[in-house]
Design a protein around this motif. Structure first.
Motif: not given
Length: 472
Positions: A231-251
């Motif tokens: 997330e720090a490397a992308v520096a744009d949560r439109r393309y990657f967010s740790a919280q959103l990625a975790t929620a998406a993985n759970i579903f």
């Protein structure tokens, strides 16, 4: 003679916190002069002692503290730098201008039964030897006129638990302004910048970031640290967010786990594709996915902690995803910003005092995080929060909270420079006796791109600085 560290050093680090003058540094680390200037490391491989700051503990101990704790006896006198007691005492007073170091301060030259320190001209020996004889008549005459009782010198005797007073919040400190600082407020500039956005110009880069956004469900299986770094490397949560990625993985796991169990059951002959028994495997996969989700977010499930404060843990197959997808994606995205870390938790200084490594590094200004955005840098430097363990702090009845530092901020030679100084006169006394507690520190953080100025704020023991990039 000044003290030196020989090549037998095993880099255990036991000597560094014992030095009252902060004259001992780890190999490869720049050393700081009393005037704040930084100098190149004397040694790159082992700990070293700066001769200009070494007083052989004269003024503080009757022995060399570094030599006393060294497990391999590699802290020895330097035969190339002979120095007398008077020279070392004068240096101690110069290094600690805010302290009153008396002539009878502790010194290894004055240890009982030890020979007196020779002066530079070699003439002081007889004068010192004659002192006891001259003092004898005065000692006999003492009973005739009893002197007025002198105030007893306080000694630091601490038994059991010491209850320290709770510090009262003082008035808000005025925010200083430095050369090169931008107008307005920090909050206003932060709001104007908005959320971090990548300025992507090429079609290929946009396609790659869009693919990254679609694949967040798979990348969310990685560990919390791997997702935060990405997330720090992308520096744009439109393309990657740790919280959103975790929620998406759970579903996503609610689908992946049943599909995986269906494939296993059919290949193992446990169920047919259109048989009722296949429903049991589907329910088992959903149950496993739900159980794993509850375990990954257990603080939120069982204690009601907000999801934003819960560690974004990995899935069962997370290490495989990190190996196959994680590091290649980070390699393609690139590394941005910088962050300091602590290598270990800390150590016990006495029976009841624990000095955390993180807090020690804060006293050196070594804990910071630099966020590199396309439009600006955001620097956060953590200042010390608690006083280091010291019997003198107990004696002075100091509260455990560290007072606010005075600080200076500037941008020069492609770096942002933060200089912190402990100005409280009472707490400053601890810098002479407490381990790893320099009275001042200077932190330099290099910047890759030129900046147009900066704006800062200081709150909750953290200095936050926004540095808009030139031309952004």
């Amino acid at each position: 003679m000044a003290t030196m560290i020989t090549s037998e050093c095993i880099n255990c680090g036991a000597c560094e916190p014992e030095c009252p003058n902060t004259a001992i540094y780890q190999g490869g680390v720049e050393w700081q002069a009393p005037d704040g200037a930084m100098h190149a490391a004397i040694s790159n491989d082992i700990f070293y002692i700066v001769p200009e700051k070494c007083t052989e503990c004269v003024g503080f101990h009757d022995h060399e503290a570094c030599a006393a704790v060294c497990p391999v006896d590699c802290c020895v006198p330097n035969p190339d730098i002979p120095e007398t007691h008077d020279v070392l005492l004068a240096r101690a007073r110069q290094l600690h201008p805010g302290e009153s170091i008396p002539d009878d301060a502790p010194s290894r030259f004055k240890k009982e039964g030890a020979a007196a320190a020779p002066a530079g001209n070699g003439q002081a020996g007889p004068a010192v030897a004659a002192a006891p004889a001259a003092a004898a008549p005065a000692a006999k005459a003492a009973p005739a006129a009893a002197p007025a009782p002198a105030a007893a010198r306080p000694t630091a005797v601490v038994r059991g638990r010491v209850e320290k007073p709770i510090s009262r919040p003082g008035p808000p400190r005025p925010t200083p302004t430095f050369a090169g600082e931008l107008p307005g407020t920090y909050e206003q500039l932060l709001a104007d910048l908005g959320a971090s956005r990548r300025h992507v110009r090429s079609l290929a880069a946009r396609g790659g970031l869009a693919l990254l956004a679609v694949g967040q469900g798979f990348l969310g299986a990685m560990s919390a640290g791997a997702k935060q770094r990405l997330e720090a490397a992308v520096a744009d949560r439109r393309y990657f967010s740790a919280q959103l990625a975790t929620a998406a993985n759970i579903f996503l796991n609610l689908i992946l786990y049943p599909v995986a169990l269906i494939a296993f059951a059919i290949s193992a002959g446990r169920a047919g594709f259109f048989t009722p028994r296949l429903a049991n495997w589907i329910l088992l996969g959903i149950a496993l996915a739900a159980f794993e989700a509850a375990w990954r977010l257990r603080e939120s499930f069982f204690r009601g902690v907000p999801l934003a404060d819960v560690p974004q843990r990995a899935a069962v197959y997370g290490p495989i995803v990190s190996l196959v997808l994680g590091w290649p994606v980070r390699l393609l995205v690139g590394t941005r910003g910088a962050e300091s870390t602590s290598s270990f938790d800390g150590f016990y200084a006495g029976q009841d005092h624990f000095d955390g490594k993180l807090e020690r590094d804060r006293r050196y200004g070594s804990i910071y995080r630099l966020e590199d955005r396309d439009d600006a840098y955001i620097l956060r430097v953590e200042f010390p929060r608690t006083l280091p363990p010291s019997s003198l702090a107990d004696e002075l009845k100091l509260p455990p909270e560290m007072p606010d530092y005075d600080y200076e901020l500037r941008v020069e030679n492609g770096s942002v420079v933060v200089h912190g100084r402990m100005s409280d006169p009472t707490v400053r006394k601890l810098t002479a006796v407490a381990p790893a507690f320099p009275p001042e520190f200077t932190t330099r953080v290099p910047l890759r791109d030129p900046v147009a100025g900066f704006k800062h704020r200081y709150r909750d023991k953290t200095l936050e600085v926004i540095l808009p990039k030139a031309g952004a």
